[in-house]
Enzyme design. Structure first.
Site, PDB file in Angstrom:
ATOM      1  N   GLU A 145       6.591  -0.551  -4.612  1.00 28.22           N
ATOM      2  CA  GLU A 145       5.220  -0.308  -5.106  1.00 28.22           C
ATOM      3  C   GLU A 145       4.225  -0.161  -3.957  1.00 28.22           C
ATOM      4  O   GLU A 145       3.045   0.090  -4.189  1.00 28.22           O
ATOM      5  CB  GLU A 145       4.761  -1.473  -5.995  1.00 28.22           C
ATOM      6  CG  GLU A 145       5.641  -1.733  -7.205  1.00 28.22           C
ATOM      7  CD  GLU A 145       6.803  -2.660  -6.900  1.00 28.22           C
ATOM      8  OE1 GLU A 145       7.037  -2.962  -5.706  1.00 28.22           O
ATOM      9  OE2 GLU A 145       7.486  -3.077  -7.861  1.00 28.22           O
ATOM     10  N   ASP A 146       4.691  -0.308  -2.734  1.00 27.73           N
ATOM     11  CA  ASP A 146       3.777  -0.343  -1.594  1.00 27.73           C
ATOM     12  C   ASP A 146       3.035   0.980  -1.376  1.00 27.73           C
ATOM     13  O   ASP A 146       3.657   2.036  -1.224  1.00 27.73           O
ATOM     14  CB  ASP A 146       4.568  -0.691  -0.330  1.00 27.73           C
ATOM     15  CG  ASP A 146       3.663  -0.874   0.852  1.00 27.73           C
ATOM     16  OD1 ASP A 146       3.109  -1.963   0.997  1.00 27.73           O
ATOM     17  OD2 ASP A 146       3.495   0.092   1.632  1.00 27.73           O
ATOM     18  N   VAL A 147       1.732   0.914  -1.339  1.00 20.90           N
ATOM     19  CA  VAL A 147       0.922   2.128  -1.212  1.00 20.90           C
ATOM     20  C   VAL A 147       1.090   2.751   0.173  1.00 20.90           C
ATOM     21  O   VAL A 147       0.992   3.972   0.326  1.00 20.90           O
ATOM     22  CB  VAL A 147      -0.566   1.825  -1.533  1.00 20.90           C
ATOM     23  CG1 VAL A 147      -1.158   0.882  -0.503  1.00 20.90           C
ATOM     24  CG2 VAL A 147      -1.365   3.098  -1.602  1.00 20.90           C
ATOM     25  N   LEU A 179       3.910   2.792   1.859  1.00 20.54           N
ATOM     26  CA  LEU A 179       5.167   3.533   1.734  1.00 20.54           C
ATOM     27  C   LEU A 179       4.920   4.878   1.041  1.00 20.54           C
ATOM     28  O   LEU A 179       5.411   5.922   1.488  1.00 20.54           O
ATOM     29  CB  LEU A 179       6.162   2.690   0.937  1.00 20.54           C
ATOM     30  CG  LEU A 179       7.480   3.352   0.539  1.00 20.54           C
ATOM     31  CD1 LEU A 179       8.352   3.592   1.759  1.00 20.54           C
ATOM     32  CD2 LEU A 179       8.224   2.503  -0.484  1.00 20.54           C
TER      33      LEU A 179
END
Length: 299
Positions: free
Chosen positions: A250-252, A254
């Site tokens: 979910e990392d923005v 990434l």
DNA sequence: GTCCAGGATGGGC
DNA sequence: GCCCATCATGGA
């Protein structure tokens, strides 16, 4: 000052790790870099320890340290700490072999060759940092961390410099929400952090226990606690427990890295990322960590 | 002024 | 189960 030598593998480059640490050095309050030497203070088994890491001879990490306690165990615990800090036990060869089959990642990996996931060996610190960084930009997250560390952490002086030690869970467990909102943490994050501090202090949540579990079970254990969702659990397993397949999908950051690397007009959705990352199964923590670095160079 | 940051949670449907 | 407002501030 005592000395400890750690031999490193072929797929380790101290220079790459220093380069990484240097990126956020201006914001970081828990270490200093000086003439290719990392300087830092931590608490190990309750004892403050100051250490300096350098590499005077190739593939020999040299750790000079000062421990306040007279425990002979300090050497072993410090060795463990540094091993986790630079993920020294992992052989990156399989990861690099996967990289050779990926035209997009191959140049990224070449540029970062030898870079390890620079860890946060202390579980409490790792969880606090992850929660602090939720939803806000990293610069602000570092500001909050600095206030937290300088307000509630101990420090030791060395050669005219002050080295802060991350606050203990026992101390933070005694704080109230208003102690942290005063530093501009949101009330929610304050409650999360104090809750986790209590859990760790009461040993309801321990690193030793998580280490015995496979990734999925460790993740399930972590997300039981308020403030720890899927992203935070994966981040912690990646940075504190060196689980190579932890994947904070979910990392923005990434998402942005993939968009940039693939030159896409918009971000991929989660199923698309999941699918894309499949070939990297087993190494998705390293995949993520290397992708994050592509956001830092302003080319 | 608006929108987005290294997300998580609880409520409404 | 999915959708959405909320959080707390800074930088673009």
């Amino acid at each position: 000052m005592q000395t400890l030598i750690l031999n490193t593998s072929e797929t380790f480059r101290f220079s790459s790790c220093l380069w990484y640490l240097h990126q956020w050095c201006d914001h970081e309050c828990l270490h200093r870099i000086e003439v290719k030497t990392l300087k830092k203070a931590v608490r190990l088994n309750g004892n403050p320890v100051y250490f300096e890491i350098s590499e005077p001879i190739p593939s020999q990490l040299t750790v000079n340290y000062v421990a306040s306690g007279s425990h002979s165990a300090t050497c072993d615990v410090l060795k463990e700490y540094i091993t986790a800090l630079f993920d020294l036990d992992t052989d990156l060869l399989p990861f690099y072999q996967l990289g050779e089959q990926d035209d997009l990642l191959e140049p990224v990996i070449q540029k970062l060759y030898g870079l390890r996931i620079v860890g946060i060996p202390d579980l409490f610190e790792a969880v606090c940092w992850a929660i602090t960084g939720q939803q806000i930009n990293l610069a602000f997250a570092y500001t909050l961390k600095r206030r937290f560390v300088e307000t509630f952490g101990d420090c030791i002086e060395q050669e005219g410099h002050t080295y802060f030690i991350f606050p203990s869970s026992a101390l933070v467990a005694q704080l109230s929400v208003s102690d942290l909102t005063a530093l501009q943490f949101s009330a929610r994050k304050a409650a999360y952090i104090i809750g986790i501090a209590k859990a760790i202090t009461h040993q309801e949540l321990t690193k030793a226990q998580l280490q015995t579990l496979p990734l999925e079970q460790a993740k399930e254990r972590l997300v039981q606690w308020k403030g720890i969702g899927n992203w935070t659990a994966n981040y912690v397993l990646m940075k504190s427990l060196q689980m190579q397949d932890a994947f904070p999908i979910e990392d923005v950051g990434l998402h942005n890295a993939l968009k940039k690397l693939m030159k896409l007009p918009q971000k991929l959705d989660l199923p698309a990322i999941e699918q894309w990352a499949k070939p990297w199964s087993g190494w998705r923590a390293y995949l993520t960590f290397y992708l994050w670095q592509t956001l830092l160079d302003h080319e």
